[in-house]
Design a protein around this motif. Structure first.
Motif, PDB file in Angstrom:
ATOM      1  N   LEU A  75       0.822  -1.214   0.000  1.00 30.60           N
ATOM      2  CA  LEU A  75       0.000   0.000   0.000  1.00 30.60           C
ATOM      3  C   LEU A  75       0.855   1.263   0.000  1.00 30.60           C
ATOM      4  O   LEU A  75       0.470   2.279  -0.576  1.00 30.60           O
ATOM      5  N   THR A  76       2.022   1.207   0.624  1.00 34.84           N
ATOM      6  CA  THR A  76       2.927   2.359   0.614  1.00 34.84           C
ATOM      7  C   THR A  76       3.317   2.713  -0.816  1.00 34.84           C
ATOM      8  O   THR A  76       3.292   3.877  -1.209  1.00 34.84           O
ATOM      9  N   PHE A  77       3.669   1.703  -1.615  1.00 36.61           N
ATOM     10  CA  PHE A  77       4.029   1.971  -3.009  1.00 36.61           C
ATOM     11  C   PHE A  77       2.843   2.516  -3.803  1.00 36.61           C
ATOM     12  O   PHE A  77       2.996   3.430  -4.621  1.00 36.61           O
ATOM     13  N   ILE A  78       1.669   1.969  -3.579  1.00 37.75           N
ATOM     14  CA  ILE A  78       0.479   2.468  -4.278  1.00 37.75           C
ATOM     15  C   ILE A  78       0.230   3.933  -3.918  1.00 37.75           C
ATOM     16  O   ILE A  78      -0.063   4.760  -4.788  1.00 37.75           O
ATOM     17  N   LEU A  79       0.354   4.258  -2.642  1.00 34.97           N
ATOM     18  CA  LEU A  79       0.091   5.627  -2.194  1.00 34.97           C
ATOM     19  C   LEU A  79       1.155   6.605  -2.687  1.00 34.97           C
ATOM     20  O   LEU A  79       0.840   7.763  -2.991  1.00 34.97           O
ATOM     21  N   VAL A 100      -2.056  11.692   3.662  1.00 34.37           N
ATOM     22  CA  VAL A 100      -2.359  11.306   5.044  1.00 34.37           C
ATOM     23  C   VAL A 100      -2.392   9.780   5.160  1.00 34.37           C
ATOM     24  O   VAL A 100      -1.861   9.201   6.121  1.00 34.37           O
ATOM     25  N   LEU A 101      -2.995   9.123   4.178  1.00 32.78           N
ATOM     26  CA  LEU A 101      -3.014   7.651   4.178  1.00 32.78           C
ATOM     27  C   LEU A 101      -1.593   7.096   4.095  1.00 32.78           C
ATOM     28  O   LEU A 101      -1.270   6.094   4.736  1.00 32.78           O
ATOM     29  N   LEU A 102      -0.748   7.744   3.313  1.00 35.11           N
ATOM     30  CA  LEU A 102       0.641   7.314   3.186  1.00 35.11           C
ATOM     31  C   LEU A 102       1.358   7.395   4.530  1.00 35.11           C
ATOM     32  O   LEU A 102       2.033   6.453   4.944  1.00 35.11           O
ATOM     33  N   ILE A 106       2.763   4.264   6.610  1.00 31.60           N
ATOM     34  CA  ILE A 106       4.181   4.152   6.980  1.00 31.60           C
ATOM     35  C   ILE A 106       4.301   3.905   8.482  1.00 31.60           C
ATOM     36  O   ILE A 106       5.156   3.131   8.922  1.00 31.60           O
ATOM     37  N   ILE A 107       3.436   4.521   9.271  1.00 29.69           N
ATOM     38  CA  ILE A 107       3.438   4.273  10.719  1.00 29.69           C
ATOM     39  C   ILE A 107       3.122   2.801  10.996  1.00 29.69           C
ATOM     40  O   ILE A 107       3.784   2.154  11.816  1.00 29.69           O
ATOM     41  N   VAL A 108       2.128   2.255  10.307  1.00 28.55           N
ATOM     42  CA  VAL A 108       1.784   0.833  10.467  1.00 28.55           C
ATOM     43  C   VAL A 108       2.982  -0.036  10.080  1.00 28.55           C
ATOM     44  O   VAL A 108       3.320  -1.004  10.778  1.00 28.55           O
TER      45      VAL A 108
END
Length: 138
Positions: A75-79, A100-102, A106-108
């Motif tokens: 998901l990080t790469f998608i974001l 914000v989602l990114l 990244i925190i997760v």
């Protein structure tokens, strides 16, 4: 970590996964807004369906401890791609939401990696204690 903070973390994780379920569903179902966005980026339509399917799978992966790091990494790469696409095509008003989602993602990712590292350290300490006990008994 206190029980209250852990519960808040799980709630945040469920909310994050829910956001990706909604975003992925909008892409997979061919929502008009998503179609227009991908066409505006000059991306092939199939990429919208692929990204939507990956978002849906990753949303489920976020909720499973064993797959959380992998899902968060994907998901990080998608974001990063989403933020970059909006910036490149001058859609600045659309940047904050994926940004914000990114950050949340990244925190997760970091928390998952730190937990994995702590588990490995605990395993190493247990093995070291066992070796120490064996050496003392000999």
């Amino acid at each position: 970590m206190s029980k209250g903070i852990r519960i808040l973390g799980y709630i945040a994780l469920v909310v994050l996964a829910g956001v990706f379920v909604m975003a992925g569903f909008n892409k997979v179902s061919g929502a008009e807004m998503m179609v227009q966005t991908f066409e505006g980026f000059s991306y092939p339509t199939w990429t919208m369906y692929l990204i939507g399917a990956v978002e849906l799978l990753s949303a489920v992966g976020l909720l499973i401890p064993r797959t959380r790091i992998l899902a968060s990494g994907v998901l990080t790469f998608i974001l990063i791609g989403a933020v970059g696409s909006h910036l490149i095509y001058g859609q600045y008003a659309a940047v904050p939401f994926p940004a914000v989602l990114l950050v949340a993602n990244i925190i997760v990712l970091i928390m998952g990696m730190r937990k994995l590292e702590a588990e490995e350290l605990d395993t190493d300490l247990v093995g070291l204690k066992d070796r120490f006990r064996m050496n003392r008994s000999n």
